[in-house]
Write a protein that holds these residues in place. Sequence first.
Motif, mmCIF file in Angstrom:
data_model
loop_
_atom_site.group_PDB
_atom_site.id
_atom_site.type_symbol
_atom_site.label_atom_id
_atom_site.label_comp_id
_atom_site.label_asym_id
_atom_site.label_seq_id
_atom_site.Cartn_x
_atom_site.Cartn_y
_atom_site.Cartn_z
ATOM 1 N N ALA A 52 3.497 -5.455 7.629
ATOM 2 C CA ALA A 52 4.267 -4.201 7.883
ATOM 3 C C ALA A 52 5.622 -4.465 8.169
ATOM 4 N N ASN A 53 6.461 -3.858 7.561
ATOM 5 C CA ASN A 53 7.905 -3.831 8.065
ATOM 6 C C ASN A 53 8.262 -2.301 8.530
ATOM 7 N N LEU A 54 8.534 -2.222 9.602
ATOM 8 C CA LEU A 54 8.894 -1.000 10.427
ATOM 9 C C LEU A 54 10.060 -0.803 10.778
ATOM 10 N N GLU B 290 16.984 -2.268 14.317
ATOM 11 C CA GLU B 290 16.463 -3.283 13.681
ATOM 12 C C GLU B 290 15.451 -3.337 13.386
ATOM 13 N N PRO B 291 14.623 -4.022 11.977
ATOM 14 C CA PRO B 291 13.343 -3.877 11.817
ATOM 15 C C PRO B 291 12.350 -4.676 12.709
ATOM 16 N N THR B 292 11.135 -4.142 12.841
ATOM 17 C CA THR B 292 10.041 -4.827 13.298
ATOM 18 C C THR B 292 9.050 -5.277 12.489
ATOM 19 N N SER B 293 8.780 -6.616 12.189
ATOM 20 C CA SER B 293 7.495 -7.247 11.686
ATOM 21 C C SER B 293 6.352 -7.178 12.232
ATOM 22 N N ALA C 207 0.893 -1.318 -0.028
ATOM 23 C CA ALA C 207 0.075 -0.071 0.026
ATOM 24 C C ALA C 207 0.987 1.215 -0.100
ATOM 25 N N VAL C 208 1.877 1.208 0.768
ATOM 26 C CA VAL C 208 2.943 2.391 0.924
ATOM 27 C C VAL C 208 4.180 2.029 1.512
ATOM 28 N N LYS C 209 5.398 2.414 1.008
ATOM 29 C CA LYS C 209 6.736 2.231 1.343
ATOM 30 C C LYS C 209 7.549 3.466 1.273
ATOM 31 N N CYS C 210 8.530 3.373 2.114
ATOM 32 C CA CYS C 210 9.308 4.852 2.104
ATOM 33 C C CYS C 210 10.816 4.377 2.827
ATOM 34 N N ASN C 211 11.535 5.049 2.341
ATOM 35 C CA ASN C 211 13.048 5.335 2.673
ATOM 36 C C ASN C 211 13.412 6.721 3.123
ATOM 37 N N GLY C 212 14.143 7.089 3.837
ATOM 38 C CA GLY C 212 14.513 8.457 3.957
ATOM 39 C C GLY C 212 15.491 8.623 5.301
ATOM 40 N N ASP C 213 15.172 9.898 5.862
ATOM 41 C CA ASP C 213 15.992 10.413 6.910
ATOM 42 C C ASP C 213 15.723 9.529 8.239
ATOM 43 N N THR C 214 14.444 9.283 8.400
ATOM 44 C CA THR C 214 14.182 8.520 9.646
ATOM 45 C C THR C 214 13.642 7.118 9.682
ATOM 46 N N LEU C 215 13.220 6.918 8.519
ATOM 47 C CA LEU C 215 12.922 5.350 8.162
ATOM 48 C C LEU C 215 13.579 4.590 6.988
ATOM 49 N N HIS C 216 13.817 3.380 7.457
ATOM 50 C CA HIS C 216 14.459 2.502 6.271
ATOM 51 C C HIS C 216 13.685 1.364 6.055
ATOM 52 N N ASP C 217 13.231 1.068 4.738
ATOM 53 C CA ASP C 217 12.514 0.104 3.963
ATOM 54 C C ASP C 217 11.483 -0.156 4.896
ATOM 55 N N THR C 218 10.716 0.701 5.117
ATOM 56 C CA THR C 218 9.552 0.615 5.681
ATOM 57 C C THR C 218 8.134 0.518 4.984
ATOM 58 N N TRP C 219 7.405 -0.375 5.060
ATOM 59 C CA TRP C 219 6.227 -0.740 3.987
ATOM 60 C C TRP C 219 5.086 -1.300 4.982
ATOM 61 N N LEU C 220 4.027 -0.878 4.275
ATOM 62 C CA LEU C 220 2.677 -1.456 4.931
ATOM 63 C C LEU C 220 1.851 -2.301 3.612
ATOM 64 N N LYS C 221 1.400 -3.379 3.917
ATOM 65 C CA LYS C 221 0.545 -4.060 2.909
ATOM 66 C C LYS C 221 -0.753 -4.104 3.036
ATOM 67 N N THR C 222 -1.761 -4.214 2.178
ATOM 68 C CA THR C 222 -3.284 -4.364 2.401
ATOM 69 C C THR C 222 -3.320 -5.906 3.095
ATOM 70 N N GLN C 223 -4.432 -5.880 3.645
ATOM 71 C CA GLN C 223 -4.773 -7.202 4.392
ATOM 72 C C GLN C 223 -4.946 -8.264 3.443
ATOM 73 N N ALA C 224 -4.720 -9.588 3.638
ATOM 74 C CA ALA C 224 -4.934 -10.853 2.934
ATOM 75 C C ALA C 224 -5.330 -11.841 3.966
ATOM 76 N N GLN C 225 -5.879 -12.881 3.426
ATOM 77 C CA GLN C 225 -6.237 -13.954 4.312
ATOM 78 C C GLN C 225 -4.817 -14.819 4.524
ATOM 79 N N GLY C 226 -4.950 -15.647 5.775
ATOM 80 C CA GLY C 226 -3.969 -16.454 5.946
ATOM 81 C C GLY C 226 -2.939 -15.779 6.789
ATOM 82 N N ASP C 227 -1.876 -16.555 7.184
ATOM 83 C CA ASP C 227 -0.676 -15.909 7.828
ATOM 84 C C ASP C 227 0.090 -14.742 6.913
#
Length: 428
Positions: free
Chosen positions: A304-306, A312-315, A280-300
């Motif tokens: 988001a990767n924050l 270190e990243p947070t999944s 849905a949205v992703k960014c890189n920059g001064d404060t966030l690295h490889d941060t992205w959000l996905k739309t909801q799907a079924q299953g596992d």
Amino acid sequence: MNCARSQLIRSAPVVDVWGPVAPGARSSFPPAPEPHDEWSLAGGTAWVYYSPLNRRQLVRPVILSDGLSSGSSDLDQLWHGLEENGDYRFVSELHACGRDVIILGYHDRTASITDNADTAIDCIRRTIAERVGRAKLAVGGFSMGGMVTRYALAKMEHDPALPDHETSIYLSYDSPHQGGWFPIALQAFTHFATDKWGEVPGVGPVLRQFSGLLNSPAAKQMARWHIAKVGDTPRQAPERTTFLRALDEVGGWPRNVRKIGVANGVDTGTGNGVKAGATAVKCNGDTLHDTWLKTQAQGDQVVANLQKTGEEPTSVRTSGLPDIDGAPGGLFTMPSPAGDPGSFGLAGLLMALLGNEVNPDVITTSCFIPSISAVDAGDINDPKALYQPITPEHSALDAFACASRNEGHTTMTEELGAWIVNEIVAAG
């Protein structure tokens, strides 16, 4: 702070019953007409507009309740939503049919549904006391306001200490009878960003406002799935469970009224076009690295990767949720402030506020109130029910109307507004 970032902060939207609104936008709304009367209530205010046909008397009252947003109700904003925010002048049409309109607002729109229902009850009692003649009331609301008035009327029927509500018709406008959807990826990012930058001047107050709204009593009662912080498992908040129990204790619905409602989504089962599992949205920059959000799907799914730059990243993971972002229903839309290419969508705007470059192909729209929730026709946890056609026998309402397209939540249209007016008039 540079000028572009300062402009972003000024234009940061607020989630509101009438759609996203900039914090400074309330002052830019044209002033509402002076009400003919104003009632101070326990927990709120009622603004009374008599029909020109009734000679400044309250003869055929229609109570319209505000819904969820930050802070207290704002009359100019409410009037804009009812009269200026679509292609149908709802108050004017009610007035033309001899109906007097009472706009019900609250001191705290994030307070629990049951607390604001007491204010609604106070308003109903005052309306009955001020009414000339014995015409029955029409009572309802927009978005969360439909839940507040639903509970208020049911409580008045259930509690012998309360008077008869003398209401013939209950109405809801895109209300979350089966709950609403705040994307888990969006909730997680909002809380993550608030934890990291909530005290930064300028940006911090905007982040805290969003995070606080998502964690408010009313939002937790509305959200079918909620997380209070990053790392929580999405579930019904305890506040929602408690509210549903309280609603059940008063019978679930008012029984001595005709129950009607409308949805800003379609009843055909056709979704809004948002694909499940898409970025849905992703960014890189001064404060966030490889941060992205996905739309909801079924299953596992990793939704988001924050990652704060240098950490270190947070999944963020979900399991067992439906593909609800693309479901038919009233849309959570977030328009871009004019002239700023980075502020599109709530998450994209927040990312840009934090000084990052956002991808240009952001998905800005998702389902907010599924159609089956707005007309209480199925469990939004059921992926099949979300996308099935809705027929009258599915609904807990006595009558309902759905929009011919999936449109913005609580958008006032002639299609839906005129249907409600006709139902109110037919009720007598």
